[in-house]
Design a protein around this motif. Structure first.
Motif, mmCIF file in Angstrom:
data_model
loop_
_atom_site.group_PDB
_atom_site.id
_atom_site.type_symbol
_atom_site.label_atom_id
_atom_site.label_comp_id
_atom_site.label_asym_id
_atom_site.label_seq_id
_atom_site.Cartn_x
_atom_site.Cartn_y
_atom_site.Cartn_z
ATOM 1 N N LYS A 232 0.837 -1.207 0.000
ATOM 2 C CA LYS A 232 0.000 0.000 0.000
ATOM 3 C C LYS A 232 0.875 1.262 0.000
ATOM 4 O O LYS A 232 0.577 2.255 -0.686
ATOM 5 C CB LYS A 232 -0.918 -0.010 1.231
ATOM 6 N N GLN A 233 1.955 1.204 0.748
ATOM 7 C CA GLN A 233 2.881 2.330 0.780
ATOM 8 C C GLN A 233 3.540 2.531 -0.581
ATOM 9 O O GLN A 233 3.726 3.673 -1.043
ATOM 10 C CB GLN A 233 3.944 2.084 1.861
ATOM 11 N N MET A 234 3.843 1.406 -1.262
ATOM 12 C CA MET A 234 4.480 1.478 -2.585
ATOM 13 C C MET A 234 3.531 2.117 -3.596
ATOM 14 O O MET A 234 3.954 2.949 -4.422
ATOM 15 C CB MET A 234 4.878 0.077 -3.042
ATOM 16 N N VAL A 235 2.248 1.751 -3.550
ATOM 17 C CA VAL A 235 1.261 2.351 -4.462
ATOM 18 C C VAL A 235 1.112 3.841 -4.165
ATOM 19 O O VAL A 235 1.002 4.674 -5.085
ATOM 20 C CB VAL A 235 -0.095 1.634 -4.333
ATOM 21 N N LYS A 236 1.131 4.157 -2.890
ATOM 22 C CA LYS A 236 1.006 5.565 -2.505
ATOM 23 C C LYS A 236 2.171 6.382 -3.044
ATOM 24 O O LYS A 236 1.997 7.518 -3.487
ATOM 25 C CB LYS A 236 0.943 5.661 -0.980
ATOM 26 N N GLU A 237 3.391 5.798 -3.022
ATOM 27 C CA GLU A 237 4.578 6.519 -3.444
ATOM 28 C C GLU A 237 4.797 6.472 -4.958
ATOM 29 O O GLU A 237 5.194 7.472 -5.569
ATOM 30 C CB GLU A 237 5.819 5.942 -2.745
ATOM 31 N N LEU B 249 2.514 -1.186 -8.650
ATOM 32 C CA LEU B 249 3.247 -2.238 -7.952
ATOM 33 C C LEU B 249 4.257 -2.912 -8.874
ATOM 34 O O LEU B 249 4.701 -4.034 -8.603
ATOM 35 C CB LEU B 249 2.275 -3.288 -7.382
ATOM 36 N N LYS B 250 4.617 -2.263 -9.928
ATOM 37 C CA LYS B 250 5.638 -2.833 -10.805
ATOM 38 C C LYS B 250 6.964 -2.867 -10.036
ATOM 39 O O LYS B 250 7.366 -1.892 -9.422
ATOM 40 C CB LYS B 250 5.772 -1.989 -12.078
ATOM 41 N N GLY B 251 7.576 -4.041 -10.041
ATOM 42 C CA GLY B 251 8.820 -4.223 -9.299
ATOM 43 C C GLY B 251 8.616 -4.623 -7.856
ATOM 44 O O GLY B 251 9.576 -4.680 -7.074
ATOM 45 N N ALA B 252 7.356 -4.916 -7.485
ATOM 46 C CA ALA B 252 7.076 -5.253 -6.078
ATOM 47 C C ALA B 252 7.629 -6.608 -5.663
ATOM 48 O O ALA B 252 7.686 -6.916 -4.462
ATOM 49 C CB ALA B 252 5.564 -5.220 -5.840
ATOM 50 N N ASP B 253 8.060 -7.426 -6.634
ATOM 51 C CA ASP B 253 8.608 -8.740 -6.282
ATOM 52 C C ASP B 253 9.796 -8.633 -5.337
ATOM 53 O O ASP B 253 10.082 -9.575 -4.566
ATOM 54 C CB ASP B 253 9.036 -9.501 -7.538
ATOM 55 N N SER B 254 10.478 -7.509 -5.396
ATOM 56 C CA SER B 254 11.661 -7.351 -4.539
ATOM 57 C C SER B 254 11.292 -7.408 -3.060
ATOM 58 O O SER B 254 12.109 -7.802 -2.218
ATOM 59 C CB SER B 254 12.356 -6.027 -4.851
ATOM 60 N N LEU B 255 10.040 -7.005 -2.735
ATOM 61 C CA LEU B 255 9.618 -7.037 -1.335
ATOM 62 C C LEU B 255 9.539 -8.463 -0.802
ATOM 63 O O LEU B 255 9.698 -8.714 0.394
ATOM 64 C CB LEU B 255 8.241 -6.366 -1.182
ATOM 65 N N LEU B 256 9.247 -9.392 -1.716
ATOM 66 C CA LEU B 256 8.983 -10.761 -1.294
ATOM 67 C C LEU B 256 10.244 -11.516 -0.910
ATOM 68 O O LEU B 256 10.165 -12.651 -0.444
ATOM 69 C CB LEU B 256 8.242 -11.516 -2.403
ATOM 70 N N LYS B 257 11.403 -10.893 -1.124
ATOM 71 C CA LYS B 257 12.638 -11.531 -0.685
ATOM 72 C C LYS B 257 12.863 -11.311 0.809
ATOM 73 O O LYS B 257 13.657 -12.010 1.423
ATOM 74 C CB LYS B 257 13.821 -10.980 -1.470
ATOM 75 N N LYS B 258 12.150 -10.331 1.366
ATOM 76 C CA LYS B 258 12.344 -9.981 2.776
ATOM 77 C C LYS B 258 11.118 -10.323 3.625
ATOM 78 O O LYS B 258 11.238 -10.585 4.815
ATOM 79 C CB LYS B 258 12.640 -8.478 2.917
ATOM 80 N N LEU B 259 9.923 -10.288 3.014
ATOM 81 C CA LEU B 259 8.680 -10.497 3.760
ATOM 82 C C LEU B 259 8.012 -11.790 3.295
ATOM 83 O O LEU B 259 8.185 -12.207 2.153
ATOM 84 C CB LEU B 259 7.727 -9.310 3.548
ATOM 85 N N SER B 260 7.238 -12.385 4.170
ATOM 86 C CA SER B 260 6.604 -13.655 3.798
ATOM 87 C C SER B 260 5.232 -13.807 4.447
ATOM 88 O O SER B 260 4.923 -13.169 5.455
ATOM 89 C CB SER B 260 7.490 -14.833 4.219
ATOM 90 N N LYS C 151 -6.186 1.230 -15.280
ATOM 91 C CA LYS C 151 -5.142 0.799 -16.206
ATOM 92 C C LYS C 151 -4.921 -0.700 -16.079
ATOM 93 O O LYS C 151 -5.124 -1.277 -15.025
ATOM 94 C CB LYS C 151 -3.841 1.552 -15.910
ATOM 95 N N PRO C 152 -4.463 -1.356 -17.163
ATOM 96 C CA PRO C 152 -4.259 -2.807 -17.132
ATOM 97 C C PRO C 152 -3.086 -3.195 -16.242
ATOM 98 O O PRO C 152 -2.227 -2.382 -15.892
ATOM 99 C CB PRO C 152 -3.987 -3.147 -18.590
ATOM 100 N N TYR C 153 -3.038 -4.487 -15.936
ATOM 101 C CA TYR C 153 -2.022 -5.052 -15.047
ATOM 102 C C TYR C 153 -0.617 -4.755 -15.553
ATOM 103 O O TYR C 153 0.307 -4.471 -14.779
ATOM 104 C CB TYR C 153 -2.229 -6.573 -14.940
ATOM 105 N N SER C 154 -0.438 -4.784 -16.873
ATOM 106 C CA SER C 154 0.893 -4.576 -17.459
ATOM 107 C C SER C 154 1.439 -3.193 -17.150
ATOM 108 O O SER C 154 2.645 -2.977 -17.152
ATOM 109 C CB SER C 154 0.839 -4.789 -18.971
ATOM 110 N N GLU C 155 0.549 -2.231 -16.868
ATOM 111 C CA GLU C 155 0.994 -0.868 -16.585
ATOM 112 C C GLU C 155 1.116 -0.574 -15.083
ATOM 113 O O GLU C 155 2.021 0.152 -14.675
ATOM 114 C CB GLU C 155 0.017 0.142 -17.214
ATOM 115 N N ILE C 156 0.186 -1.138 -14.292
ATOM 116 C CA ILE C 156 0.201 -0.765 -12.862
ATOM 117 C C ILE C 156 0.598 -1.920 -11.939
ATOM 118 O O ILE C 156 0.799 -1.734 -10.738
ATOM 119 C CB ILE C 156 -1.173 -0.218 -12.425
#
Length: 899
Positions: free
Chosen positions: A736-741, A745-756, A835-840
């Motif tokens: 939610k913070q990433m969308v706000k900033e 959520l493009k590139g959000a996969d990086s979060l999943l290396k630290k959180l589970s 917007k479609p998934y490919s964009e957001i």
């Protein structure tokens, strides 16, 4: 002490062969013998070492369990092929019964035809009736004839030990009450810190009852029956040891608490009862090599119990002290806890009767008639008090405020129907023998130990309730004596006003007690004088207020009143009366639904984002994504339809804190426990055996009509969002913070290396949050496991039952979400301008409404499935008419967007 079970029948040896095959485990330990009349010797010896006994423990696979003193089993069997009319057989039975120093004899006669059973019983040798504890005679429907026979010879009393068994319509037991003691037994066993007697007695409230019922409803039928058997066996053991139990729990406590020898004997008996029960259920002892595997630590007791139906504890008490010593203390606890069991069971049964809404002339209405008068408790508490007068009891009890009426007698027995203007007169012309049959029905119908007062109880209540007479000059104004006819009960209650609020103990009618006259065995006291006698018989300081006669006596001025043997402290008694007997109006359907939601509220789920689905190493390799290592949300147990993972936005809504229970289903659908379609019945159990179609077309519309709220099923995405912690989870907060900033959520996969996420809903350990086939044997009450988190109190998202979702099932739906295929079907009613998934990098509120597919999704796993099927990401599906014993649903409720 050993029980010999003897079968006497023309086909007894064949029947024995059948029993040894049907109950192989039991007969692999028990001695037995076969006897053919006219061929084999049939002679009783006092040492009871029966000739020709076969002992399987001497040479069988369990010979290592044998004791120095021989076979440890307290049961042995003999099968006598012959006829009970045979002279040798009759002499054999008579000799056994006559040896009262060594034997306690019970004879059971169970021909298919009740008349034949009764006729056979009457021709048993005289020695049997003189010495046997009881002669049980099979009666199918009624035992009036048998009782007339048993009571017909009052002087000789040859048949006083003749009793019926096996009745169908006269067994009197209602399911509403018959399991109360067993429920307490189970509660005391499963609670880690067993409550003391004081704690339990002080806890007569809804919280305790709710907890007891929840533990009970989580049991399988087999475990329920085991608890029932244990609870019902203890009074039998007391009688077998020659102890007379008249219903007062304190008597039992006094007997066992200070008598270690007796306690050990009863604990031994309890272990043997449990052991026999397990053998009958086809459990067996451990083989010697299996025992050695446990002893060496290679295998566990649980392994053999669950996988081979072999139980370490099926052995003698001597072996048990070595193998599993904690079991012996449990057996002792079962005995020591008996007063707790009896008292709590009485209270549970009492509340069940009180809280049942019933018409006065219905069966339950009749029962309530004995407990309530004008919404007040008919039984008044006489508190425990020490007295130097031996003629007055010192324990507490509850006594009826008036004698039993003619209407009450007629409703229970069906005899002596009164005229309308005589319904409230005391019942008369009833013998003490008649009253015992009446009491049997009342006890079985209510589950309460209701009986006659003894002489000391009657006198104590009379003294407490007639103090007003000490200053009265004209007793005729207060009590009924020297009259032509009796008064109606409570006729003169205003003038007889007393703190106890008990009336007519003196005058009106004599009242039977259960006290036998010591100098005249077989005769019983009755007390208080009557309308036909003079004042002298009503004076408690005279010698005439009590008299006696044989129990067959009937008189037109002789009746009775009841006592309830439920002793508690005075303050507790007052509190219970005040709590329970506040007037309760019949609740409307709307009020009952509201009460359910008050107990099981809808939980707000905030607007947020989450990762839907999961990955395996194979799926990650296919799309060339880096495999996250620490804190992995990836599951190698996942199927293809759980991948690929993708990001989803969920709008604010509410979710049911628990699945819909049978209680709510019954209220909404107008059903009862008898008509509910679930296989396993219980108000706090999830509703099962209902289809998607029934929920959508019948239940939800009716619930919405009742509440005015538009309840629905959750979508599959909403369901997984909640199961993974909703907006409270750290991943959702980070996304939610990433969308706000960043606005995406493009590139959000990086979060999943630290959180589970946790594997199951609220934990990585299934046992903490889920009922699965690995920790239960059937449907369990809702809300018993941990919630998802302390600040997100949603229960049972993993395990117990699969839960229907709104969506159609489509195996590649996750790819469609990512690729934007069929957006009008995936986001029906949503903002398609997004917007479609490919964009957001996310999709909002997806739901598959494509009716080209046949099946609908359900989620969560169940008690029938393994742990891996209860993971947060695991989908299942079937057609909308499917009904299963582990398939139910949970409610969702949309929240209007704030302006």
């Amino acid at each position: 002490m050993r029980t010999t079970i003897t079968f006497i029948d023309d086909q007894a040896i064949k029947e024995g062969e059948f029993l040894r095959g049907r109950f192989e485990a039991l007969f692999s330990l028990c001695k037995y013998r076969n006897v053919k009349c006219g061929k084999d010797k049939l002679e009783y010896t006092t040492d009871r070492e029966l000739e020709g006994m076969i002992d399987p423990l001497e040479t069988g696979p369990y010979s290592y369990l044998n004791e120095k003193d021989g076979n440890f089993m307290d049961i042995q069997w003999e099968f006598i092929e012959g006829n009970v009319a045979n002279n040798d057989v009759k002499k054999y039975i008579a000799d056994i019964a006559s040896d009262t120093e060594n034997n306690i004899t019970t004879v059971a006669i169970c021909f298919n035809h009740p008349q034949q059973s009764l006729a056979t019983a009457l021709y048993l040798p005289k020695a049997v009736f003189n010495n046997a504890l009881q002669v049980l005679t099979y009666q199918q429907n009624s035992f009036d004839i048998l009782n007339n026979v048993a009571n017909g010879e009052q002087d000789w009393k040859r048949y006083k030990n003749l009793f019926p068994f096996g009745m169908i319509d006269s067994s009197y037991t209602d399911s509403l009450f018959d399991d109360a003691k067993a429920k307490i037994v189970n509660y005391l066993f499963v609670t880690k810190d067993q409550p003391t007697k004081k704690d339990v007695i002080k806890s007569f409230d809804e919280t305790l009852l709710k907890e007891i019922y929840q533990h009970w409803e989580s049991l399988t039928l087999v475990d329920k029956q085991a608890n029932i058997d244990m609870a019902e066996s203890i009074p039998t053991k007391l009688r077998s040891l020659g102890l007379d139990y008249d219903g007062n729990p304190n008597d039992i406590e006094d007997l066992v608490s200070d008598n270690e020898e007796l306690l050990s004997a009863m604990a031994f008996s309890e272990h043997m009862r449990w052991l026999t029960e397990r053998l009958v259920m086809s459990y067996r002892p451990l083989m010697k090599e299996e025992f050695d595997m446990i002893n060496s630590g290679e295998k566990t007791k649980t392994f053999y119990k669950n996988n081979h139906r072999a139980h370490l504890d099926i052995c003698s008490n001597a072996h048990l002290e070595i193998y599993d010593p904690t079991v012996l203390q449990n057996d002792k606890n079962n005995i020591l806890n008996l007063p707790i069991i009896l008292k709590c069971a009485e209270w549970m049964n009492f509340k069940a009767v009180k809280n049942t809404h019933a018409d006065r002339r219905s069966k339950l209405g009749i029962l309530k008639m004995f407990l309530l008068h004008n919404d007040q408790l008919c039984f008044k508490y006489v508190e425990a008090s020490k007295s130097n007068d031996e003629t007055i009891c010192d324990h507490g009890f509850w006594i009826a405020d008036s004698p039993v009426t003619r209407l009450q007698w007629y409703y229970i027995t069906g005899k002596q129907k009164p005229k309308r203007n005589e319904e409230d007169l005391p019942v008369v012309d009833v013998s003490k023998n008649d009253i015992e049959d009446f009491l049997l029905i009342i006890r079985k119908k209510t589950g309460l130990y209701i009986t006659l007062p003894n002489l000391q109880e009657w006198k104590k209540a009379a003294l407490y309730s007639t103090k007003y007479l000490s200053s009265a000059k004209d007793w005729n104004q207060f009590i009924c004596f020297n009259q032509d006819k009796p008064w109606k009960v409570r006729h003169n209650a205003q003038k007889q006003a007393n703190n106890l609020r008990v009336y007519d103990m003196l005058g009106n009618v004599w009242e039977w007690t259960r006290s036998e006259v010591k100098k005249h065995p077989g005769s019983f006291y009755f007390c208080g004088g009557s309308f036909k006698f003079k004042k002298k018989e009503c004076e408690l300081d005279s010698d005439y207020w009590k008299t006696y006669w044989v129990p067959s006596l009937k008189s037109d001025d002789l009746g009775f009143r009841l006592v309830w043997k439920f002793e508690v402290l005075k303050d507790t008694a007052n509190r219970l009366v005040n709590e329970v007997f506040e007037e309760q109006q019949e609740l409307t359907k709307e009020e009952r639904v509201k009460q359910w939601f008050d107990r099981h509220p809808m939980v707000p789920v905030g607007d947020g984002y989450f990762v839907m689905g999961t990955e395996t190493q194979k799926s990650l390799d296919k799309c060339c994504k880096e495999y996250p290592t620490e804190g992995s949300w990836v599951s190698e147990e996942a199927d293809e339809d759980e991948t690929p993972h993708h990001f989803v936005h969920i709008s604010e809504f509410k979710i049911g804190s628990v699945p819909v229970t049978q209680e709510l289903w019954n209220i909404v659908m107008g059903q009862t426990s008898k008509t509910n379609p679930s296989d396993r019945i219980g108000n706090n159990l999830p509703q099962t055996n209902i289809s998607y179609k029934q929920i959508k077309e019948d239940f939800l519309p009716e619930l919405s009509r009742i509440t005015g709220e538009k309840y629905r099923l959750p979508t599959e995405a909403e369901w997984e969002y909640v199961s993974k912690g909703g907006d409270k989870h750290e991943i959702s907060i980070a996304l939610k913070q990433m969308v706000k900033e960043k606005g995406s959520l493009k590139g959000a996969d990086s979060l999943l290396k630290k959180l589970s996420y946790t594997k199951y809903s609220g934990s990585d350990t299934a046992d903490k949050v889920a009922w699965t086939k690995n920790n239960c044997n059937g449907l369990c009450p809702v809300g018993m496991k941990m919630p998802i988190s302390e600040n997100f109190e949603v229960y049972d998202m993993s395990g117990n039952i699969w839960e229907w979702c709104e969506d159609f099932y489509q195996s590649d739906i996750y790819n469609d979400c990512i690729n934007g295929k069929d957006r009008h079907l995936l986001q029906q009613g949503q903002n398609l301008e997004e917007k479609p998934y490919s964009e957001i990098g996310y999709i909002s509120n997806p739901i598959c409404l494509n009716d080209e597919y046949s099946a609908h999704v359900f989620r969560g796993g169940s008690w029938l499935f393994d742990d891996i099927d209860c993971r947060c990401t695991r989908p299942n599906y079937w057609v909308d008419t499917d009904q299963d014993i582990d398939l139910g649903f949970r409610l969702a409720l949309s929240v209007e967007k704030r302006s």
